[in-house]
Design an enzyme around this catalytic site. Sequence first.
Site, short mmCIF file in Angstrom:
data_model
loop_
_atom_site.label_atom_id
_atom_site.label_comp_id
_atom_site.label_asym_id
_atom_site.label_seq_id
_atom_site.Cartn_x
_atom_site.Cartn_y
_atom_site.Cartn_z
N HIS A 1 0.84 -1.21 0.00
CA HIS A 1 0.00 0.00 0.00
C HIS A 1 0.87 1.25 0.00
CE1 HIS A 1 -3.34 2.68 1.41
NE2 HIS A 1 -2.33 3.29 2.02
N GLU A 2 1.87 1.27 0.86
CA GLU A 2 2.75 2.44 0.94
C GLU A 2 3.58 2.61 -0.33
OE1 GLU A 2 2.18 4.49 3.15
OE2 GLU A 2 0.98 3.21 4.46
N HIS B 1 1.61 4.38 -2.94
CA HIS B 1 1.68 5.84 -2.78
C HIS B 1 2.93 6.39 -3.45
CE1 HIS B 1 -1.75 6.78 -0.32
NE2 HIS B 1 -1.39 5.96 0.67
N GLU C 1 -6.10 7.16 -1.39
CA GLU C 1 -6.01 6.03 -0.46
C GLU C 1 -6.67 4.79 -1.07
OE1 GLU C 1 -4.37 5.59 2.35
OE2 GLU C 1 -3.58 7.63 2.21
#
Length: 294
Positions: free
Chosen positions: A140-141, A144, A213
Amino acid sequence: MKRKWERDLGLQGRMLFTMFLLAAVYLFFLAFLSYSGTPPVFMLLFVGAFMGIQYFYSDKMVLWTTGAHIVSESEAPQLHDMVTRLCVIADIPKPQIAIVQTRVPNAFATGRSPNKAVVAVTTGIMDKLTPAELEAVLAHELSHVKNRDMAVLTIASFISTIAFYIVRYSLYFGGMGGDRRRDGGGILLVWLVSIAVWVVSFLLIRALSRYREFAADRGSAIITGQPANLASALMKISGLMDRVPSEDLRKVEGMNAFFIIPAISGSSFMDIFSTHPSVEKRLAQLEKMQKEMS
């Protein structure tokens, strides 16, 4: 093995529409300032310098704020192995890796580009998640990082920040000059328009943050091929947050926008002011993706 980064056209459409509205609000604001005789040059330079520092030094600022410590491969071999493998799949350079000594179970990414990124995890999250769940959070990070979210949101908030400073200081400094605004009514008009622009842009930027997100959750599911792992991690982090002492949560509350889940979140009524979608909405998206991938 690299995985195809499939697009969610609905999500992309909502992000583009939000950015279009944001651009329209900003163009109106700049046109209004020009018409009202407000010389925005000083404000542009001041805010530009401030946000330039934020853009180029955000990684160092965030690490300093959180007390994160960059770790080498010898210090955290398993963490480095995970990130290395995920970066190959995501097709991005490997970022620096940091660890934050706190019981708060969370993670974040910072940096203006994939080549200048840092991914950090807390000791709290490393202690509580399974390897598969931690891998999903890291993915997930890294999403980003791949999507350049720090740069996008910094640029998106530029004019909003100008409006904020005009609201804050224009009444003190007589509207900062301008022939059309030397009377009290003109100054008040600029102040009111600036408030309106700041409020609308604030809400749009928060909406854009929530969409990004969702995009990072989707990216994690694509990278790992297991949306259920991130769903499990989100539920576990959300549940564990209630057990963390409020003093610890308040210490990191300023980092909410960066975290995978805010350390302190409000009620569902306040969702429009949140930087993150509700956990329930994120789980629904991941459940849908799990069915599509099965």
